[in-house]
Write a protein that holds these residues in place. Structure first.
Motif, PDB file in Angstrom:
ATOM      1  N   UNK A  44       3.787   1.337   9.729  1.00 25.40           N
ATOM      2  CA  UNK A  44       4.456   1.804   8.482  1.00 25.40           C
ATOM      3  C   UNK A  44       5.881   2.572   9.039  1.00 25.40           C
ATOM      4  N   UNK A  45       6.837   1.654   8.840  1.00 24.61           N
ATOM      5  CA  UNK A  45       8.389   1.860   9.191  1.00 24.61           C
ATOM      6  C   UNK A  45       8.894   3.104   8.328  1.00 24.61           C
ATOM      7  N   UNK A  46       9.376   4.362   9.086  1.00 25.60           N
ATOM      8  CA  UNK A  46       9.787   5.295   8.244  1.00 25.60           C
ATOM      9  C   UNK A  46      11.192   5.137   7.408  1.00 25.60           C
ATOM     10  N   UNK A  47      11.823   3.984   7.786  1.00 24.26           N
ATOM     11  CA  UNK A  47      12.981   3.542   6.983  1.00 24.26           C
ATOM     12  C   UNK A  47      12.730   3.111   5.523  1.00 24.26           C
ATOM     13  N   UNK A  48      11.507   2.647   5.134  1.00 25.87           N
ATOM     14  CA  UNK A  48      11.162   2.355   3.719  1.00 25.87           C
ATOM     15  C   UNK A  48      10.960   3.537   2.887  1.00 25.87           C
ATOM     16  N   UNK A  49      11.933   3.958   2.577  1.00 23.98           N
ATOM     17  CA  UNK A  49      11.794   5.303   1.518  1.00 23.98           C
ATOM     18  C   UNK A  49      11.692   4.752   0.009  1.00 23.98           C
ATOM     19  N   UNK A  50      11.215   5.826  -0.667  1.00 24.07           N
ATOM     20  CA  UNK A  50      11.424   5.640  -2.163  1.00 24.07           C
ATOM     21  C   UNK A  50      12.917   5.704  -2.408  1.00 24.07           C
ATOM     22  N   UNK A  51      13.393   5.291  -3.673  1.00 22.08           N
ATOM     23  CA  UNK A  51      14.834   5.219  -4.522  1.00 22.08           C
ATOM     24  C   UNK A  51      15.310   6.677  -4.518  1.00 22.08           C
ATOM     25  N   UNK A  52      16.310   6.959  -4.102  1.00 25.89           N
ATOM     26  CA  UNK A  52      17.039   8.107  -4.353  1.00 25.89           C
ATOM     27  C   UNK A  52      17.185   8.554  -5.608  1.00 25.89           C
ATOM     28  N   UNK A  53      17.504   9.689  -6.012  1.00 28.30           N
ATOM     29  CA  UNK A  53      17.675  10.181  -7.511  1.00 28.30           C
ATOM     30  C   UNK A  53      19.041   9.519  -7.810  1.00 28.30           C
ATOM     31  N   UNK A  54      19.932   9.133  -6.933  1.00 25.95           N
ATOM     32  CA  UNK A  54      21.175   8.275  -7.176  1.00 25.95           C
ATOM     33  C   UNK A  54      20.915   6.727  -7.172  1.00 25.95           C
ATOM     34  N   UNK A  55      19.587   6.482  -7.166  1.00 28.53           N
ATOM     35  CA  UNK A  55      19.247   5.027  -7.320  1.00 28.53           C
ATOM     36  C   UNK A  55      19.540   4.152  -6.202  1.00 28.53           C
ATOM     37  N   UNK A  56      19.932   4.711  -4.868  1.00 26.05           N
ATOM     38  CA  UNK A  56      20.220   3.970  -3.766  1.00 26.05           C
ATOM     39  C   UNK A  56      18.817   3.939  -2.984  1.00 26.05           C
ATOM     40  N   UNK A  57      18.509   2.526  -2.541  1.00 26.30           N
ATOM     41  CA  UNK A  57      17.518   2.479  -1.715  1.00 26.30           C
ATOM     42  C   UNK A  57      17.688   1.335  -0.791  1.00 26.30           C
ATOM     43  N   UNK A  58      16.892   1.478   0.359  1.00 28.94           N
ATOM     44  CA  UNK A  58      17.063   0.527   1.421  1.00 28.94           C
ATOM     45  C   UNK A  58      15.739  -0.383   0.936  1.00 28.94           C
ATOM     46  N   UNK A  59      16.078  -1.589   0.150  1.00 30.47           N
ATOM     47  CA  UNK A  59      15.056  -2.496  -0.376  1.00 30.47           C
ATOM     48  C   UNK A  59      14.198  -3.292   0.475  1.00 30.47           C
ATOM     49  N   UNK A  60      14.880  -3.408   1.658  1.00 27.98           N
ATOM     50  CA  UNK A  60      13.978  -4.259   2.779  1.00 27.98           C
ATOM     51  C   UNK A  60      14.253  -3.445   4.328  1.00 27.98           C
ATOM     52  N   UNK A  61      13.294  -3.762   5.088  1.00 26.44           N
ATOM     53  CA  UNK A  61      13.313  -3.137   6.406  1.00 26.44           C
ATOM     54  C   UNK A  61      14.345  -3.889   7.285  1.00 26.44           C
ATOM     55  N   UNK A  62      14.265  -5.323   7.228  1.00 26.86           N
ATOM     56  CA  UNK A  62      14.904  -5.967   7.994  1.00 26.86           C
ATOM     57  C   UNK A  62      15.818  -6.817   7.085  1.00 26.86           C
ATOM     58  N   UNK A  63      17.147  -7.200   7.832  1.00 29.93           N
ATOM     59  CA  UNK A  63      18.102  -8.038   7.364  1.00 29.93           C
ATOM     60  C   UNK A  63      18.584  -9.284   8.386  1.00 29.93           C
ATOM     61  N   UNK A  64      18.212 -10.207   7.958  1.00 31.44           N
ATOM     62  CA  UNK A  64      18.791 -11.392   8.973  1.00 31.44           C
ATOM     63  C   UNK A  64      19.709 -11.848   8.425  1.00 31.44           C
ATOM     64  N   UNK A  65      20.361 -13.238   9.067  1.00 26.48           N
ATOM     65  CA  UNK A  65      21.479 -13.600   8.558  1.00 26.48           C
ATOM     66  C   UNK A  65      21.518 -15.235   8.715  1.00 26.48           C
ATOM     67  N   UNK A  66      22.217 -15.877   7.649  1.00 23.39           N
ATOM     68  CA  UNK A  66      22.323 -17.520   7.687  1.00 23.39           C
ATOM     69  C   UNK A  66      23.532 -17.788   7.380  1.00 23.39           C
ATOM     70  N   UNK A  67      24.146 -18.586   8.135  1.00 23.16           N
ATOM     71  CA  UNK A  67      25.489 -19.322   7.981  1.00 23.16           C
ATOM     72  C   UNK A  67      25.217 -20.737   7.618  1.00 23.16           C
ATOM     73  N   UNK A  68      25.681 -21.231   6.653  1.00 26.46           N
ATOM     74  CA  UNK A  68      25.540 -22.584   6.351  1.00 26.46           C
ATOM     75  C   UNK A  68      26.279 -23.581   5.873  1.00 26.46           C
ATOM     76  N   UNK A  69      26.387 -24.690   6.176  1.00 31.00           N
ATOM     77  CA  UNK A  69      27.616 -25.506   5.799  1.00 31.00           C
ATOM     78  C   UNK A  69      26.976 -26.786   5.241  1.00 31.00           C
TER      79      UNK A  69
END
Length: 810
Positions: A637-662
């Motif tokens: 259970x990663x601690x970075x996955x928190x409920x939405x803040x009162x200002x509606x900010x949220x870290x909606x995923x734990x990890x973020x990869x990247x794709x560059x495509x042509x």
């Protein structure tokens, strides 16, 4: 950060394949879990919108071999509306009750001794419909005088929220350029090889009813409370079992739960278990599809091409009902809505609107395909306004490698990456300048040749807290927040030293067993054949939380982390037992080559199974205070996955990869045939756990994306009649996927997962559609044609090129 390398001890071959290739797969239609099971056929609405004035089931009930027939009265008498993701007066049952709201909506179920009898009796069900005006266009559904689908609601808008982060108006007021675009993304399906299948058994016990069900379910855990709420039973009385093999899902089988409830009710009336297997036409008509979206984007841009602020107005057509997990498509990419770019301020309006189409749900990359189609088309338009090459425009706006972890204005925290390096790899592998020279030569010959680029952030390990964003902060109950990216595993060692690994991610062909076996074998220093993964799932015995499952590429970042933690616990016990047999301290031994050995004297060792045997057979020999336990569970259970803040900010995923495509495309000047010539792709999924499986996911995602970009579309007539067969709904085949492919990888391990892995199952399904669109727009730029929608095929291109003003907003 390194390029992909083979890892010793991690095989490239899938252990799942031998059984599948020799016909020994265990799919639900192959299984007969309960004796005396009857078969069901579903009676469906031929109308997109009609009031049900009456239903007569008598003739069907009298048909030979029929055990039960149920319709709207039985459904309304026993079942409750499914609990929705937010409070909205749009009740959803597994059949129409007062009205039908899409072609293919279930109205009745016939249960008989076999499918033939059930189908024959289904034709005897008499339904009196009062047709109502159909509504399929989402923009028309927004009009005040539009036909109302749900009388209890004020409009056809199921949810409407506006969010603002940063000084949006200030940036627009001082912008050198304001670039605008309207884009539409089509509705298309997942078309898995295996359609829905259910075996359900309603059991009336002394302490109340209980439901046992077998289903080829994609996301059983999150739907257990939804099912329990509709059935009116505690969640503990709903038992779901998922077979070992599943013929694909890509998200779409999360939408099977209405049929689980419906077949459970049919079982109650028949007094026996009921089986239902969906045919292909039923699946095309009424299963699920990704949301079609209309979106308006505006960007505040400086003279040198820096994008400083973004306005987005997103309208999702969710079909007849806001079916859970919707409105997830609007919010799943909330944390990464600015994509790979350093955009400081954002205003977002998000609306989910009901129409007379099939209800929507998950489809590979859900939310991402729609978002990036608009955002990446906008970036190309910005490049044109600023007089920049599309690649250079992206280079000026990409998040820098020194900026990680990077916080987006909406609350996302990108954990790691090197976007510039990945793009550089793409340009080198594609020989970008040579492609531009080739394009110039082609244009001189009067040919249509286009080059399109997309750079996207690939979210994985979803934090389900994003669902709460559909509810205003002041309406969220204190102490009842939602968050989480938890995955559970159970690992045990038998008295012969064989390790069993029980997974809860419900794979649909991704190769979870192969990776789990390798990870645990490496943790415990064992040969692969001494580790046995178990992928069958039973909610009564498999450890889980409501967030568990294989959606949103959760396996690699979350479940493997749980495997490492469980393996570490088991390793400690085995080391203590081995040290006892070797008469040394526990800190002097290690696990390797199937043995417990003294680190300084590797020739002094005992077999792993002998150490495990000591725990099983002679626990009294263990040092005092040592637990005789060769059975461990772990919940990561990663601690970075928190409920939405009162200002509606949220870290909606734990990890973020990247794709560059042509992508490069050509368009035949006479036939208007669009041909995808080349795809060059670079993926950064963090640590690569298995290169072969990664390539398999990339190839599959590219094919899925190509379908949505060039062939597939769930089309509806103005009268609400949908595409229902493969004669009209075109999927790409091997003949269409013979483009040249150059696939490369970069690894920037995530600091948040135990192995540094991120998800990799969805990336190209989000990036390739818009890369193709950008390439087509590039090819047609000399003709003054813009691209604002998909799919793109010869008929569409012919209309565009033959338009009266050579320019058309589709």
């Amino acid at each position: 950060m390194t390029a992909t390398t083979e890892r010793p001890g991690r095989p490239t071959a899938r252990i799942e394949d031998p059984a599948l290739l020799t016909g020994r797969g265990r799919f639900l239609d192959d299984l007969d879990p309960l004796p005396g099971t009857l078969t069901a056929a579903v009676v469906r609405s031929p109308h997109p919108h009609a009031r049900i004035r009456g239903v007569c089931l008598d003739r069907a009930r009298r048909h030979p071999g029929v055990a039960a027939v149920i319709g709207p009265d039985e459904v309304a008498a026993t079942l409750r509306p499914f609990p929705l993701s937010l409070k909205t007066p749009m009740p959803y049952y597994p059949t129409g009750t007062d009205k039908v709201r899409f072609v293919g909506e279930p109205v009745a179920v016939v249960v008989a001794a076999d499918r033939y009898l059930a189908e024959d009796a289904a034709e005897l069900v008499e339904i009196d419909y009062d047709p109502l005006p159909p509504l399929v266009d989402v923009e028309k559904a927004l009009l005040p005088d539009a036909p109302r689908l749900h009388e209890g609601a004020d409009s056809n808008v199921a949810t409407d929220r506006t969010f603002e982060f940063g000084d949006v108006d200030g940036h627009f007021a001082t912008a050198d350029h304001v670039v605008k675009g309207k884009y539409t993304f089509p509705r298309y399906s997942s078309t898995p090889m295996e359609c829905y299948a259910v075996v359900a058994h309603w059991q009336d016990e002394a302490d109340g009813p209980g439901i046992q069900a077998w289903a080829n379910f994609h996301g059983p855990f999150s739907m257990v409370p939804v099912l329990a709420g509709a059935l009116g039973v505690p969640a503990s009385r709903v038992r779901l079992m998922i077979p070992a093999d599943n013929g694909g899902s890509f998200g779409i089988k999360a939408g099977i739960y209405p049929y689980v409830a419906l077949m459970a009710l049919a079982s109650k009336h028949a007094g026996r278990p009921v089986r239902w297997t969906e045919d292909r036409i039923e699946h095309m008509l009424a299963s699920s599809a990704g949301s079609d979206r209309v979106m308006w984007f505006e960007a505040a841009v400086s003279a040198d091409g820096e994008v400083r602020a973004l306005r987005a107005d997103l309208v999702d057509n969710v079909g007849a009902y806001l079916r859970p997990p919707e409105p997830s498509t609007l919010y799943r990419c909330f944390g990464n809505i600015t994509g790979a770019y350093t955009i400081d301020a954002v205003r977002i309006r998000s609306r989910a609107v009901v129409t007379n189409k099939t209800p929507t749900g998950l489809n590979r990359g859900f939310g991402g395909q729609q978002l990036y189609f608009g955002l990446e088309r906008l970036m190309d338009q910005i490049a044109g306004v600023c007089g920049l090459d599309p690649v250079e425009l992206r280079q000026r706006n990409l998040v820098g490698s020194a900026d990680f972890p990077y916080a987006t204005p909406t609350g996302g925290v990108y954990d790691s990456g090197d976007y510039q390096r990945a793009l550089d790899m793409l340009l080198k592998n594609a020989d970008y300048q040579a492609l531009r020279e080739e394009q110039r030569a082609a244009r001189e010959r009067g040919e249509y040749y286009g080059i399109g680029v997309a750079t996207i952030v690939d979210p994985s390990a979803t934090n389900i807290g994003y669902v709460s964003l559909a509810t205003p902060a002041e309406q969220r109950t204190a102490g009842r927040g939602k968050s989480g990216s938890t995955e559970h595993v159970r690992v045990s060692v038998d008295l012969n030293g064989v390790v069993s690994v029980l997974l809860g991610t419900v794979p649909q062909g991704q190769g979870h067993a192969t990776v789990a076996q390798a990870v645990v074998a490496e943790q415990l220093g064992l040969p692969l054949d001494q580790v046995r993964p178990v992928v069958e799932m039973d909610t009564a015995t498999t450890p889980w939380t409501v967030t568990s499952g294989s959606y949103s590429s959760r396996f690699a970042p979350l479940l493997t982390s749980a495997l490492v933690e469980a393996g570490e616990k088991l390793a400690e016990t085995v080391k203590v037992a081995g040290a006892t047999l070797l008469d040394v301290r526990r800190d002097e031994v290690e696990l390797a080559d199937g043995r417990v050995r003294v680190r300084a004297e590797p020739e002094r060792s005992v077999l792993f199974r002998h150490a495990a045997g000591l725990v099983h057979w002679d626990p009294g020999a263990l040092p005092e205070g040592t637990t005789a336990r060769l059975y461990e569970e772990a919940a990561f259970t990663p601690p970075q996955a928190k409920a939405a803040r009162r200002n509606d900010q949220i870290n909606s995923s734990l990890c973020y990869g990247f794709v560059a495509e042509l992508a490069t495309v050509t368009i035949d000047a006479e036939t208007r045939q669009l041909r995808l010539e080349k795809v060059v792709t670079v993926h950064d999924p963090g640590t690569i756990l298995n290169p072969t499986l990664l390539e398999g996911q990339i190839h599959g995602a590219l094919a899925h994306a190509m379908g949505g970009a060039m062939f597939e579309e769930m089309r509806y007539t103005d009268a609400g009649q949908p595409t229902a067969t493969f004669m009209d709904y075109l999927c790409p085949t091997t003949a269409e996927t013979r483009y040249a492919l150059n696939s490369d990888h970069l690894e920037t391990p995530s600091p948040l997962t135990r192995l540094g892995a991120k998800g990799c199952g969805e990336g190209s399904s989000m990036s390739l559609p818009v890369a193709i669109a950008n390439a087509v727009a590039d090819a047609l730029a000399p003709a003054g044609v813009d691209i604002t929608t998909l799919p793109l095929h010869g008929n569409v291109l012919n209309e565009l090129l033959n338009g009266t003003d050579n320019e058309r907003d589709l």
